[in-house]
Scaffold this active site. Structure first.
Site, PDB file in Angstrom:
ATOM      1  N   CYS A 100       1.554   3.191   3.223  1.00 33.98           N
ATOM      2  CA  CYS A 100       2.064   2.433   4.375  1.00 33.98           C
ATOM      3  C   CYS A 100       3.536   2.743   4.628  1.00 33.98           C
ATOM      4  O   CYS A 100       4.388   2.467   3.775  1.00 33.98           O
ATOM      5  CB  CYS A 100       1.868   0.940   4.090  1.00 33.98           C
ATOM      6  SG  CYS A 100       2.895  -0.165   5.044  1.00 33.98           S
ATOM      7  N   ASP A 116       0.885  -1.171   0.000  1.00 32.67           N
ATOM      8  CA  ASP A 116       0.000   0.000   0.000  1.00 32.67           C
ATOM      9  C   ASP A 116       0.917   1.215   0.000  1.00 32.67           C
ATOM     10  O   ASP A 116       1.797   1.334   0.865  1.00 32.67           O
ATOM     11  CB  ASP A 116      -0.891  -0.021   1.247  1.00 32.67           C
ATOM     12  CG  ASP A 116      -1.887   1.135   1.302  1.00 32.67           C
ATOM     13  OD1 ASP A 116      -1.586   2.221   0.767  1.00 32.67           O
ATOM     14  OD2 ASP A 116      -2.956   0.965   1.912  1.00 32.67           O
ATOM     15  N   ARG A 168      -4.796  -1.162   2.502  1.00 37.72           N
ATOM     16  CA  ARG A 168      -5.017  -1.644   3.874  1.00 37.72           C
ATOM     17  C   ARG A 168      -6.238  -1.019   4.539  1.00 37.72           C
ATOM     18  O   ARG A 168      -6.783  -1.586   5.489  1.00 37.72           O
ATOM     19  CB  ARG A 168      -3.761  -1.370   4.721  1.00 37.72           C
ATOM     20  CG  ARG A 168      -3.370   0.092   4.793  1.00 37.72           C
ATOM     21  CD  ARG A 168      -1.921   0.277   5.235  1.00 37.72           C
ATOM     22  NE  ARG A 168      -1.521   1.679   5.124  1.00 37.72           N
ATOM     23  CZ  ARG A 168      -1.292   2.462   6.173  1.00 37.72           C
ATOM     24  NH1 ARG A 168      -1.407   1.986   7.398  1.00 37.72           N
ATOM     25  NH2 ARG A 168      -0.929   3.719   6.001  1.00 37.72           N
ATOM     26  N   CYS A 172       5.887  -0.149   4.249  1.00 37.17           N
ATOM     27  CA  CYS A 172       6.028  -0.510   2.834  1.00 37.17           C
ATOM     28  C   CYS A 172       7.098   0.370   2.188  1.00 37.17           C
ATOM     29  O   CYS A 172       7.880  -0.088   1.343  1.00 37.17           O
ATOM     30  CB  CYS A 172       4.700  -0.349   2.106  1.00 37.17           C
ATOM     31  SG  CYS A 172       3.400  -1.463   2.658  1.00 37.17           S
TER      32      CYS A 172
END
Length: 243
Positions: A131, A128, A158, A134
């Site tokens: 995120c 994502d 998410r 991430c």
């Protein structure tokens, strides 16, 4: 209703031959499962290695066990003692199912960061763009590529479909150069892309079906799911050791 864990199966000495479920057992088990109102469909029912116990595979590769008369249903790990060591048969079955699902995603529908030199293995990452962890993993992709690990991104907004993350991921997947768009989006730069048919919602549903509930979620080539961020050296070790 959601099926909660009834109990975990203990380590057992087992028979070693799989067989298909007979018609009467399969009908009885399916009737009991209908009463439980599972949220996911049953894909197959087969005899497990333990006499009298049947293996129920659900869509998304989850596994349950049931008695032949359908009166007992078990959610948990089934172990086989082999050469004095426990082998998790449930985990092996689930990983095989997940690997088939994940490795069946068309590469063209992913955002690919190829290995440098020989491609020794690959990982699939549910990501994502909103995120933070991430982003942290994204910064370490070059280190993974140098180790011969190809990284394939799939989308997992998410906060759900219709969220800012979903909109960003759709923009990435609708870009002519998805890799460049992903890099820019992770760097906090705005990108514009016309709306298009894209696999974001399909990939989100796939992630949910195998138990992904956050990002990043890393799936190795053998179907092992690693939830959350892990440093590149650790991911590379696990990925290269996956069979």
């Amino acid at each position: 209703m959601r099926l909660t864990q009834i109990f975990a199966a203990a380590s057992l000495a087992l028979l070693s031959t799989f067989a298909v479920a007979d018609d009467s057992a399969e009908k009885a088990i399916r009737k009991s499962l209908e009463t439980l109102q599972l949220e996911v469909p049953v894909e197959s029912i087969t005899a497990s290695p333990l006499a009298g116990l049947y293996e129920v595979k659900l869509k998304g590769s989850r596994v349950l066990y049931a008695s032949a008369d359908g009166q007992f249903v078990v959610q948990g790990y089934l172990f086989q003692l082999k050469d004095g060591k426990p082998v998790n048969l449930t985990e092996k079955t689930e990983r095989l199912g997940i690997s088939k699902l994940i490795n069946g995603i068309p590469v063209a529908e992913t955002v690919v960061y190829p290995a440098i030199g020989e491609t020794k293995t690959h990982i699939t990452v549910f990501t994502d763009t909103t995120c933070p962890y991430c982003h942290k993993l994204h910064a370490e992709i070059p280190a993974l590529n140098k180790q011969g690990v190809e990284v394939r991104y799939v989308a997992f907004p998410r906060q759900g479909l219709g969220s800012p993350g979903d909109e960003q991921l759709q923009a990435v997947w609708c870009s002519a150069d998805k890799k460049a768009a992903m890099d820019k989006m992770v760097d906090g730069k705005e990108i514009k892309a016309a709306k298009c048919d894209n696999p974001v919602s399909k990939q989100f549903a796939l992630g949910q079906s195998i138990g992904v509930n956050g990002t990043p979620a890393i799936v190795l080539a053998d179907g092992q799911v690693i939830p959350g961020y892990q440093p590149a050296p650790q991911i590379a070790k696990l990925a290269l050791g996956a069979k």
